[in-house]
Design a protein around this motif. Structure first.
Motif, PDB file in Angstrom:
ATOM      1  N   TYR A 137    -124.283  -2.608  96.015  1.00 47.78           N
ATOM      2  CA  TYR A 137    -125.657  -2.104  95.983  1.00 47.78           C
ATOM      3  C   TYR A 137    -125.974  -1.136  97.116  1.00 47.78           C
ATOM      4  O   TYR A 137    -127.137  -0.874  97.383  1.00 47.78           O
ATOM      5  CB  TYR A 137    -126.635  -3.281  96.049  1.00 47.78           C
ATOM      6  CG  TYR A 137    -126.473  -4.232  94.903  1.00 47.78           C
ATOM      7  CD1 TYR A 137    -127.044  -3.950  93.671  1.00 47.78           C
ATOM      8  CD2 TYR A 137    -125.739  -5.405  95.034  1.00 47.78           C
ATOM      9  CE1 TYR A 137    -126.893  -4.809  92.602  1.00 47.78           C
ATOM     10  CE2 TYR A 137    -125.585  -6.270  93.966  1.00 47.78           C
ATOM     11  CZ  TYR A 137    -126.166  -5.971  92.765  1.00 47.78           C
ATOM     12  OH  TYR A 137    -126.019  -6.818  91.704  1.00 47.78           O
ATOM     13  N   SER A 156    -128.325   2.013  96.125  1.00 45.34           N
ATOM     14  CA  SER A 156    -129.691   1.627  95.756  1.00 45.34           C
ATOM     15  C   SER A 156    -130.404   0.965  96.936  1.00 45.34           C
ATOM     16  O   SER A 156    -131.608   1.146  97.115  1.00 45.34           O
ATOM     17  CB  SER A 156    -129.694   0.715  94.536  1.00 45.34           C
ATOM     18  OG  SER A 156    -128.975  -0.470  94.788  1.00 45.34           O
ATOM     19  N   ASN A 157    -129.674   0.212  97.763  1.00 45.13           N
ATOM     20  CA  ASN A 157    -130.296  -0.422  98.930  1.00 45.13           C
ATOM     21  C   ASN A 157    -130.731   0.608  99.965  1.00 45.13           C
ATOM     22  O   ASN A 157    -131.806   0.486 100.549  1.00 45.13           O
ATOM     23  CB  ASN A 157    -129.345  -1.437  99.571  1.00 45.13           C
ATOM     24  CG  ASN A 157    -129.281  -2.737  98.801  1.00 45.13           C
ATOM     25  OD1 ASN A 157    -130.135  -3.032  97.982  1.00 45.13           O
ATOM     26  ND2 ASN A 157    -128.250  -3.513  99.064  1.00 45.13           N
ATOM     27  N   TYR A 184    -133.818   2.271  98.579  1.00 47.31           N
ATOM     28  CA  TYR A 184    -134.918   1.307  98.594  1.00 47.31           C
ATOM     29  C   TYR A 184    -135.468   1.114 100.003  1.00 47.31           C
ATOM     30  O   TYR A 184    -136.682   1.186 100.227  1.00 47.31           O
ATOM     31  CB  TYR A 184    -134.445  -0.022  98.019  1.00 47.31           C
ATOM     32  CG  TYR A 184    -135.457  -1.133  98.148  1.00 47.31           C
ATOM     33  CD1 TYR A 184    -136.589  -1.151  97.352  1.00 47.31           C
ATOM     34  CD2 TYR A 184    -135.274  -2.157  99.072  1.00 47.31           C
ATOM     35  CE1 TYR A 184    -137.532  -2.167  97.464  1.00 47.31           C
ATOM     36  CE2 TYR A 184    -136.204  -3.172  99.187  1.00 47.31           C
ATOM     37  CZ  TYR A 184    -137.328  -3.179  98.392  1.00 47.31           C
ATOM     38  OH  TYR A 184    -138.257  -4.180  98.516  1.00 47.31           O
ATOM     39  N   ARG A 205    -125.968  -7.383  98.564  1.00 47.94           N
ATOM     40  CA  ARG A 205    -127.234  -7.978  98.129  1.00 47.94           C
ATOM     41  C   ARG A 205    -128.105  -6.928  97.475  1.00 47.94           C
ATOM     42  O   ARG A 205    -128.235  -5.823  97.980  1.00 47.94           O
ATOM     43  CB  ARG A 205    -127.981  -8.571  99.323  1.00 47.94           C
ATOM     44  CG  ARG A 205    -127.302  -9.811  99.864  1.00 47.94           C
ATOM     45  CD  ARG A 205    -128.004 -10.355 101.053  1.00 47.94           C
ATOM     46  NE  ARG A 205    -129.322 -10.854 100.670  1.00 47.94           N
ATOM     47  CZ  ARG A 205    -130.193 -11.320 101.535  1.00 47.94           C
ATOM     48  NH1 ARG A 205    -129.905 -11.357 102.814  1.00 47.94           N
ATOM     49  NH2 ARG A 205    -131.356 -11.762 101.125  1.00 47.94           N
ATOM     50  N   ASP A 206    -128.702  -7.256  96.374  1.00 49.74           N
ATOM     51  CA  ASP A 206    -129.618  -6.347  95.701  1.00 49.74           C
ATOM     52  C   ASP A 206    -130.997  -6.535  96.312  1.00 49.74           C
ATOM     53  O   ASP A 206    -131.799  -7.341  95.849  1.00 49.74           O
ATOM     54  CB  ASP A 206    -129.631  -6.632  94.203  1.00 49.74           C
ATOM     55  CG  ASP A 206    -130.420  -5.601  93.426  1.00 49.74           C
ATOM     56  OD1 ASP A 206    -131.038  -4.712  94.046  1.00 49.74           O
ATOM     57  OD2 ASP A 206    -130.429  -5.688  92.189  1.00 49.74           O
ATOM     58  N   LYS A 239    -133.607  -4.650  96.449  1.00 46.56           N
ATOM     59  CA  LYS A 239    -134.719  -4.256  95.588  1.00 46.56           C
ATOM     60  C   LYS A 239    -135.089  -5.390  94.639  1.00 46.56           C
ATOM     61  O   LYS A 239    -136.263  -5.680  94.422  1.00 46.56           O
ATOM     62  CB  LYS A 239    -134.336  -3.006  94.806  1.00 46.56           C
ATOM     63  CG  LYS A 239    -135.408  -2.457  93.925  1.00 46.56           C
ATOM     64  CD  LYS A 239    -134.915  -1.182  93.273  1.00 46.56           C
ATOM     65  CE  LYS A 239    -135.858  -0.706  92.206  1.00 46.56           C
ATOM     66  NZ  LYS A 239    -135.354   0.493  91.536  1.00 46.56           N
ATOM     67  N   PHE A 240    -134.096  -6.047  94.092  1.00 47.07           N
ATOM     68  CA  PHE A 240    -134.333  -7.154  93.175  1.00 47.07           C
ATOM     69  C   PHE A 240    -134.971  -8.334  93.898  1.00 47.07           C
ATOM     70  O   PHE A 240    -135.859  -8.991  93.377  1.00 47.07           O
ATOM     71  CB  PHE A 240    -133.020  -7.581  92.511  1.00 47.07           C
ATOM     72  CG  PHE A 240    -133.174  -8.750  91.589  1.00 47.07           C
ATOM     73  CD1 PHE A 240    -133.760  -8.601  90.346  1.00 47.07           C
ATOM     74  CD2 PHE A 240    -132.742 -10.005  91.964  1.00 47.07           C
ATOM     75  CE1 PHE A 240    -133.909  -9.673  89.491  1.00 47.07           C
ATOM     76  CE2 PHE A 240    -132.890 -11.087  91.119  1.00 47.07           C
ATOM     77  CZ  PHE A 240    -133.468 -10.924  89.879  1.00 47.07           C
ATOM     78  N   GLU A 241    -134.494  -8.598  95.115  1.00 42.68           N
ATOM     79  CA  GLU A 241    -135.039  -9.715  95.886  1.00 42.68           C
ATOM     80  C   GLU A 241    -136.468  -9.426  96.321  1.00 42.68           C
ATOM     81  O   GLU A 241    -137.270 -10.330  96.468  1.00 42.68           O
ATOM     82  CB  GLU A 241    -134.169  -9.979  97.109  1.00 42.68           C
ATOM     83  CG  GLU A 241    -132.802 -10.515  96.758  1.00 42.68           C
ATOM     84  CD  GLU A 241    -131.922 -10.706  97.975  1.00 42.68           C
ATOM     85  OE1 GLU A 241    -132.450 -10.700  99.101  1.00 42.68           O
ATOM     86  OE2 GLU A 241    -130.715 -10.870  97.802  1.00 42.68           O
ATOM     87  N   ASN A 242    -136.760  -8.149  96.593  1.00 44.96           N
ATOM     88  CA  ASN A 242    -138.102  -7.697  96.972  1.00 44.96           C
ATOM     89  C   ASN A 242    -138.693  -8.517  98.109  1.00 44.96           C
ATOM     90  O   ASN A 242    -139.837  -8.950  98.056  1.00 44.96           O
ATOM     91  CB  ASN A 242    -139.025  -7.697  95.762  1.00 44.96           C
ATOM     92  CG  ASN A 242    -140.263  -6.860  96.003  1.00 44.96           C
ATOM     93  OD1 ASN A 242    -140.260  -5.963  96.833  1.00 44.96           O
ATOM     94  ND2 ASN A 242    -141.322  -7.158  95.299  1.00 44.96           N
TER      95      ASN A 242
END
Length: 116
Positions: free
Chosen positions: A40, A43-44, A47, A102-103, A105-108
């Motif tokens: 990730y 994207s991380n 983000y 670790r994603d 963005k998904f964990e937010n």
């Protein structure tokens, strides 16, 4: 040429092809489509940068990593060296494993976002 000879020629040709592909693929760090499932980084970075209201240029200046490389990492066409990855992780107060695996963005979750 009999069937056995043809098989040997095809096998040798295939082996040479594989060797050439690996030699040329290893000679460059720009590899398109690095979006491998479970990684990730790109994207991380994007983000975190947006969440922290940072430009790619600010990240570049503050980490000492070239702007072009920051953008290429975000676009997942460049895989950073361990040194570059350590600089980014340190800048964002993360472990390099968190930045890559670790994603975020998904964990937010905002607990890890602290602007330096």
């Amino acid at each position: 040429m009999d069937g056995a000879s043809l098989g040997v020629v095809i096998t040798v040709g295939f082996i040479l092809f594989i060797i050439i592909v690996f030699v040329f693929a290893g000679s460059t760090k720009d590899i398109t489509n690095l979006n491998i499932k479970g990684l990730y980084l790109g994207s991380n970075l994007l983000y975190l940068r947006i969440k922290m209201n940072l430009t790619a240029e600010e990240v570049s200046i503050n980490t000492g990593i070239k702007l072009e490389l920051i953008k290429n990492m975000e676009n997942e066409i460049y895989m950073p060296t361990l040194s570059e990855l350590d600089k980014l992780a340190s800048y964002f107060n993360l472990k390099r494993e968190e930045l890559v695996y670790r994603d975020l963005k998904f964990e937010n979750k905002d607990w890890y976002i602290t602007k330096k």
